[in-house]
Design an enzyme around this catalytic site. Structure first.
Site, PDB file in Angstrom:
ATOM      1  N   TYR A  49     -24.068   1.780  -2.112  1.00 31.72           N
ATOM      2  CA  TYR A  49     -25.399   1.827  -2.873  1.00 31.72           C
ATOM      3  C   TYR A  49     -25.446   0.788  -3.489  1.00 31.72           C
ATOM      4  CZ  TYR A  49     -29.406   4.027  -5.098  1.00 31.72           C
ATOM      5  OH  TYR A  49     -30.400   4.036  -5.558  1.00 31.72           O
ATOM      6  N   LYS A  95       0.893  -1.225   0.046  1.00 29.10           N
ATOM      7  CA  LYS A  95      -0.047  -0.152  -0.059  1.00 29.10           C
ATOM      8  C   LYS A  95       1.023   1.314   0.085  1.00 29.10           C
ATOM      9  CE  LYS A  95      -4.641   1.048   0.642  1.00 29.10           C
ATOM     10  NZ  LYS A  95      -5.730   0.146   0.219  1.00 29.10           N
ATOM     11  N   GLY A 124     -23.589   3.956   5.005  1.00 31.58           N
ATOM     12  CA  GLY A 124     -22.764   4.511   3.875  1.00 31.58           C
ATOM     13  C   GLY A 124     -23.292   4.022   2.464  1.00 31.58           C
ATOM     14  N   ASN A 163     -20.098   4.475  -3.255  1.00 31.09           N
ATOM     15  CA  ASN A 163     -19.730   3.806  -4.415  1.00 31.09           C
ATOM     16  C   ASN A 163     -20.112   2.076  -4.288  1.00 31.09           C
ATOM     17  OD1 ASN A 163     -18.837   5.299  -6.306  1.00 31.09           O
ATOM     18  ND2 ASN A 163     -16.907   5.473  -5.208  1.00 31.09           N
TER      19      ASN A 163
HETATM   20  P1  NAD Z   1     -17.357   6.091  -0.856  1.00 30.20           P
HETATM   21  O1  NAD Z   1     -16.447   7.170  -0.317  1.00 30.20           O
HETATM   22  O2  NAD Z   1     -17.872   6.088  -2.233  1.00 30.20           O
HETATM   23  O3  NAD Z   1     -18.567   5.778   0.222  1.00 30.20           O
HETATM   24  C1  NAD Z   1     -18.602   6.237   1.613  1.00 30.20           C
HETATM   25  C2  NAD Z   1     -20.008   6.520   1.930  1.00 30.20           C
HETATM   26  O4  NAD Z   1     -19.871   6.627   3.386  1.00 30.20           O
HETATM   27  C3  NAD Z   1     -20.051   8.036   1.772  1.00 30.20           C
HETATM   28  O5  NAD Z   1     -21.348   8.282   0.837  1.00 30.20           O
HETATM   29  C4  NAD Z   1     -20.211   8.952   2.823  1.00 30.20           C
HETATM   30  O6  NAD Z   1     -20.978  10.166   2.867  1.00 30.20           O
HETATM   31  C5  NAD Z   1     -20.748   7.745   3.836  1.00 30.20           C
HETATM   32  N1  NAD Z   1     -20.356   8.098   5.329  1.00 30.20           N
HETATM   33  C6  NAD Z   1     -19.158   8.719   5.747  1.00 30.20           C
HETATM   34  N2  NAD Z   1     -19.319   8.709   7.123  1.00 30.20           N
HETATM   35  C7  NAD Z   1     -20.439   8.181   7.265  1.00 30.20           C
HETATM   36  C8  NAD Z   1     -21.110   8.259   8.789  1.00 30.20           C
HETATM   37  N3  NAD Z   1     -20.535   8.656   9.890  1.00 30.20           N
HETATM   38  N4  NAD Z   1     -22.458   7.638   8.720  1.00 30.20           N
HETATM   39  C9  NAD Z   1     -22.883   7.296   7.332  1.00 30.20           C
HETATM   40  N5  NAD Z   1     -22.233   7.361   6.186  1.00 30.20           N
HETATM   41  C10 NAD Z   1     -20.972   7.992   6.212  1.00 30.20           C
HETATM   42  O7  NAD Z   1     -16.356   4.857  -0.495  1.00 30.20           O
HETATM   43  P2  NAD Z   1     -16.714   3.321  -1.114  1.00 30.20           P
HETATM   44  O8  NAD Z   1     -15.756   3.282  -2.349  1.00 30.20           O
HETATM   45  O9  NAD Z   1     -18.041   3.013  -1.364  1.00 30.20           O
HETATM   46  O10 NAD Z   1     -16.039   2.483  -0.026  1.00 30.20           O
HETATM   47  C11 NAD Z   1     -16.773   2.218   1.392  1.00 30.20           C
HETATM   48  C12 NAD Z   1     -15.986   1.317   2.158  1.00 30.20           C
HETATM   49  O11 NAD Z   1     -15.721   0.151   1.429  1.00 30.20           O
HETATM   50  C13 NAD Z   1     -14.680   2.111   2.710  1.00 30.20           C
HETATM   51  O12 NAD Z   1     -14.289   1.702   4.036  1.00 30.20           O
HETATM   52  C14 NAD Z   1     -13.488   1.532   1.783  1.00 30.20           C
HETATM   53  O13 NAD Z   1     -12.333   1.196   2.341  1.00 30.20           O
HETATM   54  C15 NAD Z   1     -14.196  -0.002   1.540  1.00 30.20           C
HETATM   55  N6  NAD Z   1     -13.767  -0.553   0.335  1.00 30.20           N
HETATM   56  C16 NAD Z   1     -14.179  -0.195  -0.579  1.00 30.20           C
HETATM   57  C17 NAD Z   1     -13.638  -0.739  -1.916  1.00 30.20           C
HETATM   58  C18 NAD Z   1     -14.015  -0.343  -3.305  1.00 30.20           C
HETATM   59  O14 NAD Z   1     -13.776  -1.292  -4.359  1.00 30.20           O
HETATM   60  N7  NAD Z   1     -14.417   0.849  -3.454  1.00 30.20           N
HETATM   61  C19 NAD Z   1     -12.983  -1.977  -1.855  1.00 30.20           C
HETATM   62  C20 NAD Z   1     -12.733  -2.804  -0.623  1.00 30.20           C
HETATM   63  C21 NAD Z   1     -13.170  -1.794   0.332  1.00 30.20           C
END
Ligand code: NAD
Length: 355
Positions: A184, A80, A178, A181
């Protein structure tokens, strides 16, 4: 400042610090383990409160990538990188070009990708300096989030099957924290499968969309923990399973996308003692890294999605072993990941001796 002694240091193979005076790049690249292959992991840009926080983060995240790829059966190691700085204010082309040169110095033992605070556009700049960037360029798979959501959905289904002995999610209540991406996308799969959704997000348009399009019920941010639901799916932040939240949970299954959901390792035991089945985060959120591992000119989406659906079987294997050995599911996931790496290390040393 101690580097080799913090808890987060776990015999990492290398931790490199890069500074470029002209662009003011301050980056750290951590390569945790390359036994299974080159260390692939995203580049996070974040304004850390201290340099120690940045080191802790990169060490923790790179180790997590080793375990995630190992458990997913990928021939990839764990690494990372972090760029210290505010992603809204401190981005320049020079900065990402300097970062690309830093990645290039590792000669392919580390492969960077998009992560919190970095975008495809940023990494395209870095790519002009090094080929060792995933997720962009020819044969790229684009945004991995839909693949992650698909994997989380399969892991969640496995947990529901194991805990509630149900083959369908129809009528089960799921609280999703949350709606970004991944969150939803997960909600869309859940709604299609007939689950009842309770959702929260600090970004209200996302909540409105889930209410209108998916028939979800919205709750205030902090109320998500004590909803009367069957499954809690954390898809926002890390460390949400802690001393304050665990006693409030009514759900008997936790299965979500967020990385590092357990505030501390001991919280896995707390969940188990309360009869809550925890689907280990890195086991079920591996869809993104799996789809990236399929990247290339011959990318076959159907095959990639089938591999990601394999998260269902991996999850069942973890839950079964945890029950048999009466240990937390998080410990089982770690053990399976480590066992595979140790096995390959033995095979490699036997090959070296034979050669
Ligand atoms: P994102 O930033 O698109 O979505 C995160 C959402 O959480 C946002 O809509 C934000 O407004 C909301 N949020 C933040 N604080 C909050 C709170 N206190 N209460 C309610 N909602 C809150 O991120 P993502 O890509 O959807 O990733 C979500 C999680 O999954 C992260 O922890 C990320 O590390 C993990 N993850 C993502 C991927 C990926 O492919 N995107 C892969 C592995 C792990």
């Amino acid at each position: 400042m101690a580097i080799f002694t913090p808890n987060e240091f776990d015999d990492h193979e290398s931790v490199l610090f890069f500074h470029d005076k002209k662009s003011n790049l301050k980056a750290i690249i951590a390569v945790h383990d390359t036994t299974l292959g080159p260390a692939l992991g995203g580049t996070r840009m974040w304004e850390y409160a201290s340099e120690e926080d940045a080191i802790d983060d990169v060490l923790r995240l790179s180790r997590g990538m080793t375990y995630k790829s190992s458990l997913a059966g990928l021939n990839l190691g764990g690494g990372k990188s972090v760029i210290i700085g505010n992603a809204r204010e401190h981005k320049t082309e020079e900065l990402f070009a300097a970062f690309g040169r830093a990645v290039h110095q590792l000669n392919g033992s580390y492969i960077a990708a998009e992560d919190v605070g970095t975008t495809v556009e940023d990494l395209e700049i870095a790519r002009q300096e090094t080929p060792h960037i995933a997720g962009i360029g020819e044969g790229n798979v684009g945004n991995p989030s839909p693949a992650t959501a698909w994997g989380v959905f399969n892991g969640l289904k496995a947990a529901a099957h194991f805990r509630y002995k149900k083959d369908t999610l129809h009528g089960l209540k799921v609280a999703v924290q949350g709606l970004g991406n991944v969150g939803y996308g997960l909600c869309e799969h859940l709604a299609k499968a007939g689950a009842d959704l309770v959702v929260t997000d600090i970004h209200s348009p996302s909540v409105e969309k889930a209410v209108q399009k998916l028939g979800a019920k919205a709750v205030y941010s902090d109320d998500i923990f004590h909803q009367d639901v069957d499954i809690f799916a954390p898809c926002a932040l890390g460390a949400v399973l802690n001393d304050q939240t665990i006693p409030r949970l009514k759900a008997k299954v936790v299965a979500g996308a967020a990385n590092n959901q357990l505030a501390e390792a001991r919280h896995a035991t707390d969940l188990m003692n309360r009869g809550i089945l925890y689907a280990p985060d890195y086991a079920i959120n591996a869809g993104g890294i799996i789809v990236i591992s399929h990247e290339g000119p011959n990318y076959d989406k159907k095959k990639a999605m089938k591999d990601i659906a394999g998260i269902y079987d991996t999850s069942i294997k973890i839950f079964t072993r945890a029950e048999q050995e009466n240990i937390p599911t998080a410990d089982v996931a770690d053990r399976i990941a480590i066992e595979r790496i140790e096995k390959v290390k033995v095979e490699n040393s036997q090959l070296a001796m034979a050669g």
